[in-house]
Design an enzyme around this catalytic site. Sequence first.
Site, PDB file in Angstrom:
ATOM      1  N   ASP A 247      15.022   2.967   9.547  1.00 18.70           N
ATOM      2  CA  ASP A 247      15.382   2.804   8.182  1.00 18.70           C
ATOM      3  C   ASP A 247      16.108   3.865   7.739  1.00 18.70           C
ATOM      4  O   ASP A 247      15.688   5.179   7.621  1.00 18.70           O
ATOM      5  CB  ASP A 247      14.105   2.783   7.423  1.00 18.70           C
ATOM      6  CG  ASP A 247      13.367   1.624   7.348  1.00 18.70           C
ATOM      7  OD1 ASP A 247      13.494   0.803   8.596  1.00 18.70           O
ATOM      8  OD2 ASP A 247      12.399   1.053   6.676  1.00 18.70           O
TER       9      ASP A 247
ATOM     10  N   LYS B  11      14.290  -5.221   1.499  1.00 15.31           N
ATOM     11  CA  LYS B  11      12.936  -4.729   1.454  1.00 15.31           C
ATOM     12  C   LYS B  11      12.612  -4.164   0.125  1.00 15.31           C
ATOM     13  O   LYS B  11      13.101  -3.151  -0.133  1.00 15.31           O
ATOM     14  CB  LYS B  11      12.890  -3.857   2.808  1.00 15.31           C
ATOM     15  CG  LYS B  11      11.421  -2.970   2.883  1.00 15.31           C
ATOM     16  CD  LYS B  11      11.323  -2.253   4.007  1.00 15.31           C
ATOM     17  CE  LYS B  11      10.265  -1.282   4.207  1.00 15.31           C
ATOM     18  NZ  LYS B  11       9.995  -0.507   5.208  1.00 15.31           N
TER      19      LYS B  11
ATOM     20  N   LYS C 103      17.126  -1.976   1.335  1.00 21.04           N
ATOM     21  CA  LYS C 103      15.993  -1.288   1.153  1.00 21.04           C
ATOM     22  C   LYS C 103      16.013  -0.606  -0.255  1.00 21.04           C
ATOM     23  O   LYS C 103      16.784   0.321  -0.321  1.00 21.04           O
ATOM     24  CB  LYS C 103      15.168  -0.678   2.238  1.00 21.04           C
ATOM     25  CG  LYS C 103      13.860   0.043   1.953  1.00 21.04           C
ATOM     26  CD  LYS C 103      13.387   0.649   3.123  1.00 21.04           C
ATOM     27  CE  LYS C 103      12.263   1.475   2.917  1.00 21.04           C
ATOM     28  NZ  LYS C 103      11.856   2.371   4.359  1.00 21.04           N
TER      29      LYS C 103
END
Length: 247
Positions: free
Chosen positions: A99, A207, A173
């Site tokens: 990430d 996400k 995300k």
Amino acid sequence: MNIRQYLDSTYLKTPSQAGITESESIQVAKEYIQEAISEHFKLIMIRPDRVALAKEIIDEAHSNVQIGTVIGFPEGTASIEEKLKEANQAIQDGADDLDFVCNYEAFKNDDLALVKNEILAGTALGLKNNKVVKWIIEVAAFNETQIIQLSALIKNIVISNFEEEDYASVFVKSSTGFYKTENNLPNGATIPTITLMLENASPLPVKAAGGVRTYEEAVEMIRLGVKRIGTSGAKAIANGENTQIEY
């Protein structure tokens, strides 16, 4: 709805942020990892220096829980070279998901070349090693137009440079969960911001991270279309309880 396979159970505080010692921090990390195994969550999201520990515990338990970590966290201002070095180490230590915190300050300053280069290089590294890559855009740092623009930029870079079968492995995300907002405004996923991301990142998955605190909120996010939810209160949320944990 059993939401456990949508949940990335998350523990990302440093010892100083948590107000505990290093040994106490390791113990908390172990508890989160063990909980992810026993609760059958999709993934445990842990700091880079805890990836090897998570790998050891998960392998010993013969568990299918995956391991995620954060790169360039939480500010996103590390150089491309520094981010790639950190990502390579995480891969060696056993991470499944990387990430990356996008350099959102560079994006706000119109340094698009830097942002494009790091998205391209980080995504290429992850996909080459069969990892899932997520780009954290830090929605609380942006206005709606900027959320739209950065979500679309990531999508366009992936579509232009990678194969269609790779798209499902590159997420956009929402948040680190550590961004400091004024007047206690939300610093993570909200319905409006996630909707903008879904509309502009597709066909890349999204996400939702930061701010999802109840089972009902998690279900609402899933019904909107998110594929993962990051939370440090995963067990409570999965069991229908509210959590006041910030991230």
